[in-house]
Design a protein around this motif. Structure first.
Motif, PDB file in Angstrom:
ATOM      1  N   GLY A   1       0.837  -1.203   0.000  1.00 15.37           N
ATOM      2  CA  GLY A   1       0.000   0.000   0.000  1.00 15.37           C
ATOM      3  C   GLY A   1       0.862   1.239   0.000  1.00 15.37           C
ATOM      4  N   GLY A   2       0.302   2.327  -0.398  1.00 14.60           N
ATOM      5  CA  GLY A   2       1.046   3.568  -0.463  1.00 14.60           C
ATOM      6  C   GLY A   2       1.886   3.645  -1.720  1.00 14.60           C
ATOM      7  N   THR A   3       2.721   4.659  -1.756  1.00 15.98           N
ATOM      8  CA  THR A   3       3.585   4.882  -2.913  1.00 15.98           C
ATOM      9  C   THR A   3       4.992   5.246  -2.448  1.00 15.98           C
ATOM     10  N   GLN A   4       5.944   5.121  -3.364  1.00 16.36           N
ATOM     11  CA  GLN A   4       7.327   5.542  -3.118  1.00 16.36           C
ATOM     12  C   GLN A   4       7.702   6.557  -4.190  1.00 16.36           C
ATOM     13  N   ARG A   5       8.114   7.733  -3.768  1.00 20.13           N
ATOM     14  CA  ARG A   5       8.569   8.744  -4.718  1.00 20.13           C
ATOM     15  C   ARG A   5      10.013   8.432  -5.108  1.00 20.13           C
ATOM     16  N   PHE A   6      10.363   8.783  -6.346  1.00 20.69           N
ATOM     17  CA  PHE A   6      11.725   8.581  -6.817  1.00 20.69           C
ATOM     18  C   PHE A   6      12.008   9.581  -7.931  1.00 20.69           C
ATOM     19  N   GLN A   7      13.276   9.740  -8.230  1.00 26.98           N
ATOM     20  CA  GLN A   7      13.697  10.602  -9.326  1.00 26.98           C
ATOM     21  C   GLN A   7      14.335   9.741 -10.413  1.00 26.98           C
ATOM     22  N   VAL A   8      13.971  10.007 -11.654  1.00 28.58           N
ATOM     23  CA  VAL A   8      14.526   9.274 -12.790  1.00 28.58           C
ATOM     24  C   VAL A   8      15.978   9.694 -12.976  1.00 28.58           C
ATOM     25  N   HIS A   9      16.871   8.714 -12.964  1.00 29.26           N
ATOM     26  CA  HIS A   9      18.292   8.986 -13.205  1.00 29.26           C
ATOM     27  C   HIS A   9      18.575   9.005 -14.708  1.00 29.26           C
ATOM     28  N   ASP A  10      17.983   8.037 -15.423  1.00 29.19           N
ATOM     29  CA  ASP A  10      18.167   7.950 -16.871  1.00 29.19           C
ATOM     30  C   ASP A  10      17.063   7.070 -17.439  1.00 29.19           C
ATOM     31  N   VAL A  11      16.944   7.056 -18.747  1.00 27.62           N
ATOM     32  CA  VAL A  11      15.968   6.204 -19.421  1.00 27.62           C
ATOM     33  C   VAL A  11      16.673   5.410 -20.512  1.00 27.62           C
ATOM     34  N   ALA A  12      16.120   4.234 -20.815  1.00 29.95           N
ATOM     35  CA  ALA A  12      16.662   3.402 -21.892  1.00 29.95           C
ATOM     36  C   ALA A  12      15.492   2.903 -22.718  1.00 29.95           C
ATOM     37  N   TRP A  13      15.581   3.078 -24.022  1.00 30.08           N
ATOM     38  CA  TRP A  13      14.546   2.609 -24.928  1.00 30.08           C
ATOM     39  C   TRP A  13      15.022   1.337 -25.595  1.00 30.08           C
ATOM     40  N   GLY A  14      14.108   0.393 -25.756  1.00 35.59           N
ATOM     41  CA  GLY A  14      14.388  -0.813 -26.517  1.00 35.59           C
ATOM     42  C   GLY A  14      14.118  -0.529 -27.981  1.00 35.59           C
ATOM     43  N   SER A  15      14.167  -1.552 -28.784  1.00 36.64           N
ATOM     44  CA  SER A  15      13.882  -1.354 -30.199  1.00 36.64           C
ATOM     45  C   SER A  15      12.584  -2.059 -30.560  1.00 36.64           C
ATOM     46  N   ALA A  16      11.792  -1.395 -31.348  1.00 32.92           N
ATOM     47  CA  ALA A  16      10.537  -1.956 -31.838  1.00 32.92           C
ATOM     48  C   ALA A  16      10.246  -1.279 -33.167  1.00 32.92           C
TER      49      ALA A  16
ATOM     50  N   PRO B   1       9.643  -0.011 -26.191  1.00 30.41           N
ATOM     51  CA  PRO B   1       9.845  -0.450 -24.810  1.00 30.41           C
ATOM     52  C   PRO B   1      10.721   0.550 -24.054  1.00 30.41           C
ATOM     53  N   LEU B   2      10.336   0.849 -22.825  1.00 27.91           N
ATOM     54  CA  LEU B   2      11.008   1.875 -22.040  1.00 27.91           C
ATOM     55  C   LEU B   2      11.379   1.331 -20.673  1.00 27.91           C
ATOM     56  N   THR B   3      12.605   1.632 -20.232  1.00 27.27           N
ATOM     57  CA  THR B   3      13.074   1.280 -18.897  1.00 27.27           C
ATOM     58  C   THR B   3      13.510   2.551 -18.191  1.00 27.27           C
ATOM     59  N   LEU B   4      13.025   2.736 -16.959  1.00 20.67           N
ATOM     60  CA  LEU B   4      13.468   3.850 -16.128  1.00 20.67           C
ATOM     61  C   LEU B   4      14.606   3.349 -15.254  1.00 20.67           C
ATOM     62  N   ILE B   5      15.684   4.090 -15.223  1.00 20.36           N
ATOM     63  CA  ILE B   5      16.818   3.786 -14.365  1.00 20.36           C
ATOM     64  C   ILE B   5      16.754   4.776 -13.210  1.00 20.36           C
ATOM     65  N   VAL B   6      16.639   4.242 -11.983  1.00 19.49           N
ATOM     66  CA  VAL B   6      16.453   5.110 -10.820  1.00 19.49           C
ATOM     67  C   VAL B   6      17.461   4.734  -9.737  1.00 19.49           C
ATOM     68  N   LYS B   7      17.800   5.711  -8.895  1.00 19.26           N
ATOM     69  CA  LYS B   7      18.660   5.411  -7.748  1.00 19.26           C
ATOM     70  C   LYS B   7      17.957   4.374  -6.900  1.00 19.26           C
ATOM     71  N   LYS B   8      18.704   3.607  -6.148  1.00 16.28           N
ATOM     72  CA  LYS B   8      18.168   2.529  -5.315  1.00 16.28           C
ATOM     73  C   LYS B   8      16.883   2.962  -4.605  1.00 16.28           C
ATOM     74  N   LEU B   9      15.792   2.206  -4.814  1.00 17.54           N
ATOM     75  CA  LEU B   9      14.529   2.494  -4.141  1.00 17.54           C
ATOM     76  C   LEU B   9      14.627   2.075  -2.677  1.00 17.54           C
ATOM     77  N   ASP B  10      14.115   2.906  -1.795  1.00 19.11           N
ATOM     78  CA  ASP B  10      14.129   2.626  -0.361  1.00 19.11           C
ATOM     79  C   ASP B  10      12.794   1.971   0.002  1.00 19.11           C
ATOM     80  N   ILE B  11      12.671   0.655  -0.296  1.00 20.05           N
ATOM     81  CA  ILE B  11      11.411  -0.056  -0.098  1.00 20.05           C
ATOM     82  C   ILE B  11      11.667  -1.405   0.546  1.00 20.05           C
ATOM     83  N   ALA B  12      10.653  -1.911   1.280  1.00 27.56           N
ATOM     84  CA  ALA B  12      10.775  -3.201   1.953  1.00 27.56           C
ATOM     85  C   ALA B  12      10.591  -4.357   0.978  1.00 27.56           C
ATOM     86  N   ALA B  13       9.651  -4.222   0.049  1.00 25.63           N
ATOM     87  CA  ALA B  13       9.367  -5.285  -0.919  1.00 25.63           C
ATOM     88  C   ALA B  13       9.374  -4.678  -2.317  1.00 25.63           C
TER      89      ALA B  13
END
Length: 86
Positions: A43-58, A65-77
Protein backbone atom coordinates in the motif's frame (compact mmCIF):
# COMPACT_ATOMS: atom_id res chain seq x y z
CA UNK A 1 6.37 18.09 -20.70
CA UNK A 2 3.15 16.06 -20.72
CA UNK A 3 1.91 14.15 -17.70
CA UNK A 4 3.47 10.65 -17.51
CA UNK A 5 1.57 7.46 -16.61
CA UNK A 6 2.76 3.86 -16.88
CA UNK A 7 2.43 0.34 -15.49
CA UNK A 8 5.38 -1.72 -14.34
CA UNK A 9 6.23 -4.80 -16.36
CA UNK A 10 9.35 -5.94 -14.47
CA UNK A 11 11.60 -4.68 -11.69
CA UNK A 12 15.33 -5.42 -11.44
CA UNK A 13 17.41 -4.52 -8.42
CA UNK A 14 21.09 -3.77 -9.06
CA UNK A 15 23.79 -2.70 -6.61
CA UNK A 16 23.21 1.07 -6.86
CA UNK A 17 20.18 1.34 -9.14
CA UNK A 18 16.76 -0.14 -9.78
CA UNK A 19 15.46 -0.77 -13.30
CA UNK A 20 11.75 -0.30 -13.89
CA UNK A 21 10.77 -1.94 -17.19
CA UNK A 22 7.44 -0.49 -18.31
CA UNK A 23 4.49 -1.90 -20.21
CA UNK A 24 4.36 -0.55 -23.79
CA UNK A 25 1.12 1.39 -23.18
CA UNK A 26 2.77 4.20 -21.18
CA UNK A 27 1.58 7.75 -21.89
CA UNK A 28 3.42 11.04 -21.85
CA UNK A 29 7.04 12.05 -21.72
CA UNK A 30 9.67 11.25 -19.12
CA UNK A 31 13.36 12.05 -18.77
CA UNK A 32 16.29 12.32 -16.36
CA UNK A 33 15.50 14.42 -13.31
CA UNK A 34 11.72 13.85 -13.43
CA UNK A 35 10.06 13.10 -10.08
CA UNK A 36 7.60 10.19 -10.15
CA UNK A 37 6.01 7.72 -7.74
CA UNK A 38 5.26 3.99 -7.88
CA UNK A 39 2.57 1.95 -6.09
CA UNK A 40 3.92 -0.46 -3.48
CA UNK A 41 2.59 -3.97 -2.69
CA UNK A 42 1.97 -3.11 0.98
CA UNK A 43 0.00 0.00 0.00
CA UNK A 44 1.05 3.57 -0.46
CA UNK A 45 3.58 4.88 -2.91
CA UNK A 46 7.33 5.54 -3.12
CA UNK A 47 8.57 8.74 -4.72
CA UNK A 48 11.73 8.58 -6.82
CA UNK A 49 13.70 10.60 -9.33
CA UNK A 50 14.53 9.27 -12.79
CA UNK A 51 18.29 8.99 -13.20
CA UNK A 52 18.17 7.95 -16.87
CA UNK A 53 15.97 6.20 -19.42
CA UNK A 54 16.66 3.40 -21.89
CA UNK A 55 14.55 2.61 -24.93
CA UNK A 56 14.39 -0.81 -26.52
CA UNK A 57 13.88 -1.35 -30.20
CA UNK A 58 10.54 -1.96 -31.84
CA UNK A 59 10.06 -1.46 -35.55
CA UNK A 60 6.33 -0.71 -35.59
CA UNK A 61 5.56 0.36 -32.02
CA UNK A 62 4.17 3.82 -31.33
CA UNK A 63 5.78 3.60 -27.88
CA UNK A 64 9.04 1.62 -27.93
CA UNK A 65 9.84 -0.45 -24.81
CA UNK A 66 11.01 1.88 -22.04
CA UNK A 67 13.07 1.28 -18.90
CA UNK A 68 13.47 3.85 -16.13
CA UNK A 69 16.82 3.79 -14.37
CA UNK A 70 16.45 5.11 -10.82
CA UNK A 71 18.66 5.41 -7.75
CA UNK A 72 18.17 2.53 -5.32
CA UNK A 73 14.53 2.49 -4.14
CA UNK A 74 14.13 2.63 -0.36
CA UNK A 75 11.41 -0.06 -0.10
CA UNK A 76 10.77 -3.20 1.95
CA UNK A 77 9.37 -5.28 -0.92
CA UNK A 78 9.86 -4.90 -4.67
CA UNK A 79 7.03 -3.31 -6.65
CA UNK A 80 4.69 -5.81 -8.28
CA UNK A 81 4.03 -6.13 -12.01
CA UNK A 82 1.16 -3.83 -12.95
CA UNK A 83 2.07 -1.22 -10.30
CA UNK A 84 1.13 2.26 -11.50
CA UNK A 85 3.87 4.82 -12.03
CA UNK A 86 2.96 8.51 -12.24
Amino acid sequence: MSRFAARLRQHYQLKDFDLLVLEADYEGDVGPGDDLSIELPEGGTQRFQVHDVAWGSAVTADNPPLTLIVKKLDIAAPPAPGARIR
